[in-house]
Design an enzyme around this catalytic site. Sequence first.
Site: not given
Length: 216
Positions: A121, A139
């Site tokens: 991420k 997320d």
Amino acid sequence: MLKDEQIAWAIHQMEADIGPVGPSLDSRTPFQYLVSVILSAQATDVSVNKVTPILFDRYPEPKDLMIADVTEVEQIIKSVGLFHNKAKNIIKTARIVHEDLHDIVPTDRKGIMALPGAGRKTANVVLSDVFEQNTFAVDTHVSAISKRLHFVSQSATPLQVETKIVGALKPEELHQAHHTMIEYGRKYSMKLAPDKEVCQLIIDCDKLNEENESGL
């Protein structure tokens, strides 16, 4: 689940609702942005933006942060979740960036993910926001929306969510879609309780999912 064209439609509906949005982390350099993203794991951007001005004023460059006392760094970022590990990671990352990479933040996913505290991420956020590459970061908001609106199954992993959305959108749409979905998640609840929802898009996507499952 929704088809790719339906997913693209849903994300465009979010964009129409939210309007233009972009990165919400404050930083002045690629290295500072990388550190900010590492700090943002399991924390809000608002909480990170409260501590980074102090952190970067004291340690603006990798060569400054790499020699910082971990206790002092912890004291600065203690309001951010997991601050013990994050303090150690950003100091180690600063050393690698300065000594091994000559103060240059990697411009590839593998290179960023090799840094302490930086997962997929983090890499995707930095590549998209700093280097304008067509990556998509997942997320908690993005994951919750994707599951609630039937883009993916409830058991989908972050990588499966990423793969699904990347396949549904044009490459040049990924940057905006990421920030739109984050802001949309902040605005609307994504719990699995339709009777408590106030978002029309949830109702529409529920209907599309039912039609797809019934073969209509």
